[in-house]
Design a protein around this motif. Structure first.
Motif, short mmCIF file in Angstrom:
data_model
loop_
_atom_site.label_atom_id
_atom_site.label_comp_id
_atom_site.label_asym_id
_atom_site.label_seq_id
_atom_site.Cartn_x
_atom_site.Cartn_y
_atom_site.Cartn_z
N ILE A 4 0.82 -1.21 0.00
CA ILE A 4 0.00 0.00 0.00
C ILE A 4 0.86 1.26 0.00
CG2 ILE A 4 -1.78 1.33 1.23
CD1 ILE A 4 -2.90 -1.26 2.30
N GLU A 6 0.41 5.56 -0.27
CA GLU A 6 -0.55 6.66 -0.16
C GLU A 6 -0.11 7.77 -1.10
OE1 GLU A 6 -0.41 8.58 3.65
OE2 GLU A 6 -2.32 9.61 3.38
N LYS A 34 -8.05 3.19 -3.55
CA LYS A 34 -9.12 3.54 -2.62
C LYS A 34 -9.02 5.01 -2.23
CE LYS A 34 -11.45 2.07 1.47
NZ LYS A 34 -12.26 0.95 1.83
N LEU A 36 -9.64 7.86 0.09
CA LEU A 36 -9.92 7.93 1.52
C LEU A 36 -10.59 9.24 1.91
CD1 LEU A 36 -6.77 6.43 3.29
CD2 LEU A 36 -8.83 5.28 2.50
N ASP A 37 -10.20 10.32 1.26
CA ASP A 37 -10.69 11.61 1.70
C ASP A 37 -10.37 12.66 0.64
OD1 ASP A 37 -11.83 13.26 3.73
OD2 ASP A 37 -9.85 14.06 4.18
N VAL A 52 -5.16 5.83 -1.37
CA VAL A 52 -4.17 4.76 -1.21
C VAL A 52 -4.38 3.74 -2.31
CG1 VAL A 52 -3.90 4.98 1.30
CG2 VAL A 52 -5.68 3.47 0.38
N ILE A 96 3.14 3.08 2.95
CA ILE A 96 2.27 2.77 4.08
C ILE A 96 2.45 1.32 4.54
CG2 ILE A 96 -0.14 2.59 4.87
CD1 ILE A 96 0.82 5.47 4.57
N ILE A 264 -4.23 15.51 17.32
CA ILE A 264 -3.72 15.00 16.05
C ILE A 264 -4.68 15.45 14.98
CG2 ILE A 264 -3.38 12.89 14.69
CD1 ILE A 264 -2.09 11.69 17.17
N ILE A 265 -4.15 16.14 13.97
CA ILE A 265 -5.01 16.68 12.91
C ILE A 265 -4.95 15.76 11.70
CG2 ILE A 265 -5.49 18.71 11.47
CD1 ILE A 265 -5.70 19.26 14.50
N GLY A 266 -6.10 15.40 11.21
CA GLY A 266 -6.17 14.58 9.99
C GLY A 266 -5.79 13.14 10.25
N LEU A 267 -5.32 12.47 9.21
CA LEU A 267 -5.04 11.04 9.30
C LEU A 267 -3.67 10.77 9.92
CD1 LEU A 267 -6.39 9.79 5.85
CD2 LEU A 267 -7.48 9.60 8.09
N VAL A 268 -3.58 9.68 10.63
CA VAL A 268 -2.31 9.28 11.25
C VAL A 268 -2.11 7.78 11.03
CG1 VAL A 268 -3.48 9.04 13.50
CG2 VAL A 268 -1.00 9.24 13.43
N PRO A 269 -0.92 7.39 10.57
CA PRO A 269 -0.67 5.95 10.45
C PRO A 269 -0.69 5.30 11.84
CG PRO A 269 0.95 7.19 9.19
CD PRO A 269 0.22 8.17 10.06
N MET A 270 -1.33 4.17 11.93
CA MET A 270 -1.41 3.40 13.17
C MET A 270 -0.08 3.31 13.91
SD MET A 270 -2.49 -0.64 13.11
CE MET A 270 -1.02 -1.22 12.24
N MET B 270 -5.46 -3.40 17.48
CA MET B 270 -4.85 -2.06 17.39
C MET B 270 -5.38 -1.09 18.45
SD MET B 270 -5.35 0.26 13.97
CE MET B 270 -7.12 0.54 14.15
N ILE B 274 -3.71 1.91 20.77
CA ILE B 274 -4.05 3.31 20.44
C ILE B 274 -4.58 4.00 21.70
CG2 ILE B 274 -5.57 4.80 19.07
CD1 ILE B 274 -3.51 3.41 17.29
N ILE B 283 -4.33 13.03 24.17
CA ILE B 283 -4.89 13.50 22.89
C ILE B 283 -6.37 13.85 23.08
CG2 ILE B 283 -5.20 13.01 20.43
CD1 ILE B 283 -3.07 10.82 20.69
N PHE B 286 -9.84 12.64 19.80
CA PHE B 286 -9.31 11.74 18.78
C PHE B 286 -10.41 10.79 18.32
CE2 PHE B 286 -6.87 8.00 17.34
CZ PHE B 286 -6.11 8.63 16.37
N GLN B 290 -9.50 8.68 12.26
CA GLN B 290 -8.25 9.36 11.88
C GLN B 290 -7.11 8.39 11.64
OE1 GLN B 290 -8.93 12.56 15.24
NE2 GLN B 290 -7.26 13.23 13.94
N ILE B 291 -7.32 7.13 12.00
CA ILE B 291 -6.25 6.14 11.79
C ILE B 291 -6.32 5.66 10.34
CG2 ILE B 291 -5.31 3.93 12.52
CD1 ILE B 291 -6.73 4.51 15.25
N LEU B 292 -5.24 5.89 9.65
CA LEU B 292 -5.17 5.58 8.22
C LEU B 292 -5.60 4.15 7.94
CD1 LEU B 292 -4.11 6.89 5.54
CD2 LEU B 292 -1.95 5.78 6.02
N GLU B 293 -5.11 3.20 8.72
CA GLU B 293 -5.40 1.79 8.48
C GLU B 293 -6.88 1.47 8.67
OE1 GLU B 293 -2.76 2.96 9.92
OE2 GLU B 293 -1.03 1.98 9.00
N ARG B 295 -9.25 3.43 7.90
CA ARG B 295 -9.89 3.92 6.69
C ARG B 295 -9.63 2.98 5.52
NH1 ARG B 295 -11.02 9.41 7.54
NH2 ARG B 295 -11.69 9.53 5.39
#
Lengths: 298, 298
Positions: A4, A6, A34, A36-37, A52, A96, A264-270, B270, B274, B283, B286, B290-293, B295
């Motif tokens: 994957i 992004e 895919k 996502l947003d 992604v 990713i 945390i703003i927006g998407l965050v990787p796990m 996960m 988290i 945080i 939250f 917001q977690i990329l995975e 999504r």
């Protein structure tokens, strides 16, 4: 999806949502891709898409979207608050899952080559894909914006990586490259004194002598009557979120203030957050294979 | 997979791996079902399978596997160190993504009904699916094991939920139910005094007056010359990993010892980790979206 990557392309249209939809359509209904947003900002007159996919289908969809943006956006008529240099302004590729930075660099160069050959759109390779150190930073490439770019590309230092010494008449130029995932991480303080947030930001950020992969600045949150250290964590696999958090806590003490919360703003990787849990719990020998969701995604 | 349920069936065969493969085959090559892991313990003479899937395909595969186990395993000849009462000993359904405990209870009852009707295998509903409080706990249901079960099911208190007052002659009985994800979380101390680990375990666990969803016991790690508090976190969405960690840290002080590290055994959702990151970083607002995975898995 086994591998994957992004992509977060930025397009210079944030007002005419019909045009935005046409561009975003390139990412819809495609096997191995895919969406996502996506969000549009009318003041910036700019849209940011998060998608992604597996390398090949993602590549095709991105090239298609750049083609649509060339057709739909005329930069000679574009106005917006955000700096910009092209109809498609910037296209970062981000590893990713089961993908390396090297693969993203390779992918960015393939897209760059095809975009030039197919559309005669000049491309700057930036960030990890950059051909020289002075071309890594997007804001340095973009300086002068669309209006100044026709002159800028004539300078030897600023010849495009793909293309000739002129811009596309209506679509300008585009920056394409690979970078690590970026996490927007903000830390709030129990004071309304912006100078304290500024001083702490300077200590924490790379250019001030702080952590290697942190960009930071002080920001006022007027509605809450507090200040914030607003950070971009530009490579959380090397500089962890807990490192900047603990460093801010430590610096805040000096000014007699403390942390009241973070965002945390927006998407965050796990993994940016799993890493935090591993640190605070002191987990020994933890493997990402132990995360159920990682296994499901395999 | 939009809606994901996990199932961790335990089968009473851990020596004849050909038989194990035949059972596990029920989870292979099925649309909407993903085999994540399986392992066999010859001393326990038992195999544990971890599989995830969408409700309907998962249900079908589990029923099929139970059928294979009935054919392959003869409990009248079974010997092993682990307590057991049937060829398929226990079948927990666990909500993972876009699924509720209620849906898992419903699913467990559908499987139970079909297993009885199709194979005449008596079923006890257990944990969240239990029909009475005294039937929630697996070890209480299983007490007496396969050898004692023919008599036990004649007692009114222990009539099966599906089935008559007798066991399947070779496959015994099975417990099927819904439960939250379970996390095996161990905390290591810098002492070799087992009595300290035991005292702390008692303070932390539910039955000792501690945290609601914690089972804990002291364990010696002889090779490292230290002791450990070995825990089962039975509902991390209610009792967080950081709560047991901080409570152990706090109790350890009393005995002049400290935590040297922790371990997570096997798979962990996960969100269990988290949640830890959210706590330690403080945080605000939250969202798991917001977690990329998360999504990507949608």
């Amino acid at each position: 999806m086994n591998k994957i990557i992004e992509c977060v392309p930025n397009f210079s249209e944030g007002q005419d949502l019909k045009k935005v939809e046409k561009i975003v359509d390139a990412f819809r209904g495609k096997e191995g891709v895919k969406l996502l947003d996506y969000s549009s900002d009318p003041d910036h007159n700019r849209s940011v898409v998060t998608v992604v996919g597996e390398p090949e289908p993602l590549k095709k969809a991105v090239i298609e979207a750049i083609g649509v943006a060339i057709k739909e956006i005329d930069m000679t008529k574009h106005h917006g608050q955000h700096p910009r240099m092209g109809a498609t302004d910037v296209v970062p590729f981000i590893p990713i899952k089961n993908a390396t930075t090297e693969e993203c660099i390779e992918l960015s160069k393939e897209v760059a080559k095809e975009v030039w050959e197919k559309y005669q759109l000049p491309v700057f390779l930036y960030e990890k894909s950059a051909s020289a150190k002075h071309r890594q930073n997007l804001s340095k490439i973009r300086k002068g914006q669309f209006e100044g770019m026709a002159e800028k590309v004539k300078e030897e230092k600023w010849h495009p990586d793909f293309g000739e010494e002129k811009i596309h008449p209506t679509a300008g130029v585009v920056a394409i490259g690979a970078r690590p995932p970026l996490v927007a991480f903000n830390v709030n303080l129990n004071t309304n004194d912006l100078s304290i947030a500024d001083k702490i930001a300077k200590k924490v950020r790379y250019i001030g002598g702080g952590l290697r992969y942190v960009k930071a600045m002080g920001v006022e949150l007027k509605d809450r009557n507090i200040v914030q250290i607003s950070m971009n964590m530009t490579d959380f696999s090397k500089t962890s979120l807990y490192q900047s958090f603990e460093m801010i806590k430590f610096e805040a003490k000096r000014w007699g203030v403390s942390i009241v919360g973070t965002e945390i703003i927006g998407l965050v990787p796990m993994m940016a957050l799993i890493d935090v849990a591993e640190y605070y719990l002191g987990i020994e020998n933890f493997s990402t294979d132990q995360i159920l969701e990682s296994r499901i995604m395999e």
